[in-house]
Scaffold this active site. Structure first.
Site, PDB file in Angstrom:
ATOM      1  N   SER A  46       0.806  -1.228   0.000  1.00  0.00           N
ATOM      2  CA  SER A  46       0.000   0.000   0.000  1.00  0.00           C
ATOM      3  C   SER A  46       0.831   1.267   0.000  1.00  0.00           C
ATOM      4  O   SER A  46       0.301   2.343  -0.262  1.00  0.00           O
ATOM      5  CB  SER A  46      -0.990  -0.010   1.165  1.00  0.00           C
ATOM      6  OG  SER A  46      -0.330  -0.343   2.356  1.00  0.00           O
ATOM      7  N   THR A  69      17.465  -0.805  13.303  1.00  0.00           N
ATOM      8  CA  THR A  69      18.562  -1.342  14.116  1.00  0.00           C
ATOM      9  C   THR A  69      18.137  -2.754  14.523  1.00  0.00           C
ATOM     10  O   THR A  69      16.994  -3.153  14.263  1.00  0.00           O
ATOM     11  CB  THR A  69      18.788  -0.461  15.365  1.00  0.00           C
ATOM     12  OG1 THR A  69      17.589  -0.480  16.144  1.00  0.00           O
ATOM     13  CG2 THR A  69      19.147   0.971  14.987  1.00  0.00           C
ATOM     14  N   MET A 106       6.669  -7.814   6.854  1.00  0.00           N
ATOM     15  CA  MET A 106       6.198  -8.267   8.159  1.00  0.00           C
ATOM     16  C   MET A 106       7.014  -9.441   8.692  1.00  0.00           C
ATOM     17  O   MET A 106       6.460 -10.465   9.093  1.00  0.00           O
ATOM     18  CB  MET A 106       4.713  -8.629   8.067  1.00  0.00           C
ATOM     19  CG  MET A 106       3.840  -7.513   7.529  1.00  0.00           C
ATOM     20  SD  MET A 106       3.979  -5.974   8.444  1.00  0.00           S
ATOM     21  CE  MET A 106       2.969  -6.366   9.850  1.00  0.00           C
ATOM     22  N   ARG A 107       8.320  -9.283   8.693  1.00  0.00           N
ATOM     23  CA  ARG A 107       9.183 -10.296   9.287  1.00  0.00           C
ATOM     24  C   ARG A 107      10.065  -9.653  10.344  1.00  0.00           C
ATOM     25  O   ARG A 107      10.532  -8.519  10.165  1.00  0.00           O
ATOM     26  CB  ARG A 107      10.119 -10.919   8.227  1.00  0.00           C
ATOM     27  CG  ARG A 107       9.420 -11.692   7.149  1.00  0.00           C
ATOM     28  CD  ARG A 107       8.800 -12.968   7.630  1.00  0.00           C
ATOM     29  NE  ARG A 107       9.731 -13.865   8.274  1.00  0.00           N
ATOM     30  CZ  ARG A 107       9.350 -14.930   8.989  1.00  0.00           C
ATOM     31  NH1 ARG A 107       8.067 -15.195   9.151  1.00  0.00           N
ATOM     32  NH2 ARG A 107      10.253 -15.717   9.555  1.00  0.00           N
ATOM     33  N   ILE A 108      10.302 -10.391  11.426  1.00  0.00           N
ATOM     34  CA  ILE A 108      11.289  -9.929  12.407  1.00  0.00           C
ATOM     35  C   ILE A 108      12.655 -10.298  11.845  1.00  0.00           C
ATOM     36  O   ILE A 108      12.904 -11.463  11.520  1.00  0.00           O
ATOM     37  CB  ILE A 108      11.049 -10.601  13.774  1.00  0.00           C
ATOM     38  CG1 ILE A 108       9.726 -10.101  14.357  1.00  0.00           C
ATOM     39  CG2 ILE A 108      12.203 -10.319  14.725  1.00  0.00           C
ATOM     40  CD1 ILE A 108       9.315 -10.787  15.641  1.00  0.00           C
ATOM     41  N   HIS A 115       6.548   2.335  10.114  1.00  0.00           N
ATOM     42  CA  HIS A 115       5.777   1.641  11.144  1.00  0.00           C
ATOM     43  C   HIS A 115       4.519   2.448  11.442  1.00  0.00           C
ATOM     44  O   HIS A 115       4.585   3.678  11.571  1.00  0.00           O
ATOM     45  CB  HIS A 115       6.626   1.476  12.408  1.00  0.00           C
ATOM     46  CG  HIS A 115       5.921   0.714  13.470  1.00  0.00           C
ATOM     47  ND1 HIS A 115       5.777  -0.671  13.412  1.00  0.00           N
ATOM     48  CD2 HIS A 115       5.278   1.120  14.590  1.00  0.00           C
ATOM     49  CE1 HIS A 115       5.080  -1.065  14.465  1.00  0.00           C
ATOM     50  NE2 HIS A 115       4.771  -0.001  15.193  1.00  0.00           N
TER      51      HIS A 115
END
Ligand code: GAR
Length: 221
Positions: free
Chosen positions: A23, A147, A96-98, A115
Site C-alpha cells: 500500500s 537497528t 512483516m518479518r522480524i 511503522h
C-alpha cells in the site's frame, strides 16, 4: 590542470521489501525519490504488491521464509537476493518479518522502515487497535532507520493524526496510511539526497545543498 567540473551525482538504487498489499508502493513509485526503485522483493509469493511491481515493469523476487529452518538462514538468503541489485538503500514497506542481525548488519545505516504508530509507542503488531485501547488522542506513523531492536532506531520522520471518538481500528489505519504516503517518499528523498545526519537516536536534516551536483552535458563541455 583538470577543470573543477561539477561532481556527477549517481542516482541511488533503492530496493523495497513488502509482504502484502504494497500500500505504500504507489506513493514511493509516484514521487521523485532522488533515486530509482530497482527491485521489489517479498517473503510471500502471493503478495498483492508484486502485481504493482509487474505492472510498473520493475524487477521483483520472492524469497519465502517457509523455505528456511532459521530466521538467520532466511535473512542470509534475502541479503544475497537483494545484493544482486546492488542497493544503496533498502526500504521496508510493510515487510512483516522480524529480522536478525544477519540482515540489519548487512544493510546498516541504509535500511529504513515505516511503522504504523508514533514510535516508541506501540512497536509490534495491531498498532491501531492498541492505540484505541490505550485511549491516546494522537496516533500516527514513523519512518526510521532499522537497528537490531524491533521497531526502534533513529527516527527520520513522523506524522500524527487525531483520534476521534468514532474511530475504529480500520478508520484509524486508513487515516494513518494517508500520512504514511506523505512521509515515506519524503524520508527516502532525504536519504537519497544525503541530507540525513544521525547522532545516536537523533536524526537531523541538513539543508539542501546549493552546490550543483548534477553535471549536464552542456556544463561539461
Ligand atoms: C503499512 O501501514 C505499514 O506501516 C505497516 O504495514 C502496512 C503496509 O502493509 N508496516 C508494519 O506494520 C511493519 N511493522 P500493506 O502494504 O500490506 O498494506
Amino acid at each position: 590542470m583538470t577543470a573543477p567540473y561539477p561532481r556527477l551525482a549517481a542516482r541511488k538504487r533503492i530496493a523495497v521489501l513488502i509482504s502484502g498489499r504494497g500500500s505504500n508502493l504507489p506513493s514511493l513509485l509516484g514521487n521523485d525519490l532522488g533515486g530509482d526503485v530497482v527491485v521489489i522483493g517479498s517473503n510471500k509469493a502471493d503478495a498483492k504488491g508484486l502485481d504493482i511491481a509487474r505492472d510498473a515493469g520493475i524487477a521483483h523476487f520472492v524469497v519465502s521464509h517457509k523455505d528456511f529452518e532459521t530466521r538467520e538462514a532466511f535473512d542470509a538468503a534475502l541479503v544475497a537476493a537483494l545484493n544482486e541489485y546492488r542497493p544503496d538503500l533498502v526500504v521496508l514497506a510493510g515487510f512483516m518479518r522480524i529480522t536478525t542481525p544477519v540482515f540489519t548488519q548487512a544493510f546498516a545505516a541504509r535500511l529504513i522502515n515505516i511503522h504504523p504508530s508514533l514510535l516508541p509507542s506501540f512497536p509490534g503488531l495491531h498498532t491501531h487497535a492498541r492505540a484505541l485501547q490505550e485511549g491516546v488522542k494522537l496516533h500516527g506513523c514513523t519512518v526510521h532507520f532499522v537497528t537490531p531492536e524491533l521497531d526502534r532506531g533513529p527516527i527520520i520522520a513522523q506524522a500524527a493524526v487525531q483520534v476521534e471518538d468514532d474511530d475504529t481500528a480500520d478508520t484509524l489505519a486508513a487515516k494513518v496510511l494517508r500520512q504514511e504516503q506523505q512521509i515515506f517518499p519524503y524520508a527516502v528523498r532525504l536519504f537519497c539526497d544525503g541530507r540525513l545526519r544521525v547522532d545516536g537516536l537523533r536524526v537531523t536534516t541538513l539543508p539542501k545543498s546549493t552546490t550543483p551536483v548534477i553535471a549536464t552535458a552542456a556544463a561539461r563541455v
